[in-house]
Design an enzyme around this catalytic site. Sequence first.
Site, PDB file in Angstrom:
ATOM      1  N   PRO A   4       5.617   0.464   5.778  1.00 24.90           N
ATOM      2  CG  PRO A   4       3.469   0.562   6.681  1.00 24.90           C
ATOM      3  CD  PRO A   4       4.858   1.095   6.855  1.00 24.90           C
ATOM      4  CG  ASN A   5       1.887  -1.953   2.056  1.00 27.09           C
ATOM      5  OD1 ASN A   5       1.900  -3.179   2.053  1.00 27.09           O
ATOM      6  ND2 ASN A   5       1.000  -1.258   2.757  1.00 27.09           N
ATOM      7  NE  ARG A  52       1.511   0.005  -2.509  1.00 27.83           N
ATOM      8  CZ  ARG A  52       1.512   1.016  -1.643  1.00 27.83           C
ATOM      9  NH1 ARG A  52       2.645   1.473  -1.165  1.00 27.83           N
ATOM     10  NH2 ARG A  52       0.397   1.549  -1.232  1.00 27.83           N
ATOM     11  CE1 TYR A  97       2.673   5.596  -2.702  1.00 26.87           C
ATOM     12  CE2 TYR A  97       1.191   3.980  -3.650  1.00 26.87           C
ATOM     13  CZ  TYR A  97       1.485   4.894  -2.676  1.00 26.87           C
ATOM     14  OH  TYR A  97       0.599   5.115  -1.654  1.00 26.87           O
ATOM     15  CG  ASN A 120       7.568   7.080   2.595  1.00 25.70           C
ATOM     16  OD1 ASN A 120       6.502   7.090   3.204  1.00 25.70           O
ATOM     17  ND2 ASN A 120       7.641   7.046   1.278  1.00 25.70           N
ATOM     18  CB  ALA A 151      -0.210   2.952   5.901  1.00 24.46           C
ATOM     19  CD  GLU A 184       5.707  13.345   7.493  1.00 23.69           C
ATOM     20  OE1 GLU A 184       4.650  12.738   7.296  1.00 23.69           O
ATOM     21  OE2 GLU A 184       5.760  14.401   8.172  1.00 23.69           O
ATOM     22  CG  HIS A 234       4.527  11.221   2.795  1.00 25.20           C
ATOM     23  ND1 HIS A 234       4.257  10.016   3.407  1.00 25.20           N
ATOM     24  CD2 HIS A 234       4.627  12.144   3.773  1.00 25.20           C
ATOM     25  CE1 HIS A 234       4.189  10.213   4.712  1.00 25.20           C
ATOM     26  NE2 HIS A 234       4.425  11.492   4.966  1.00 25.20           N
ATOM     27  NE  ARG A 261      -2.934   8.464  -2.363  1.00 28.08           N
ATOM     28  CZ  ARG A 261      -2.306   7.358  -1.998  1.00 28.08           C
ATOM     29  NH1 ARG A 261      -1.099   7.437  -1.475  1.00 28.08           N
ATOM     30  NH2 ARG A 261      -2.858   6.177  -2.149  1.00 28.08           N
TER      31      ARG A 261
END
Length: 152
Positions: A13-14, A21, A26, A78, A81, A102, A104, A111
């Site tokens: 998502p996103n 964004r 990012y 990835n 969320a 995985e 990111h 964070r």
Amino acid sequence: MNIKFNVLLINGPNLNLLGNREINIYGNISLTELIKKLKKKSKQNNINLFDFQSNSESKLINKIHESKNIKIDYIIINPAAFTHTSIALRDALLAVNIPFIEVHISNIYSRETFRSNSWFSDISQGTITGLGIDCYFWALKTISNRLKNISK
């Protein structure tokens, strides 16, 4: 004989908003641009790179299930969320039994506290986090090396 390997890149998502964004976190490259660069690098490494992005958990699960049928050798994911929430995605990856890495873009450990928990890292071949879009290229390089060693 050159063996072609199939790798599936899954973005959660996103990530469709990549480049627009939170650029300070990012970066400013779009998902389309990133995939174009990854596909170019994949060809150089004798890999067919398939890509899929969705904001829907069920669509991501279905794509993971399909990966078994289309003979995917490796997955780069990835989960975004969903990293911190989706046992269902975890179960889908376990069910198909395809090795995965995985990734990111941001360092999930630097964070918010809730982001430091991943439902995937303990079942992945490895986790690459916090290196910006380079994490995708490191994952691809690792997969390429591993698949070449398998085919020898």
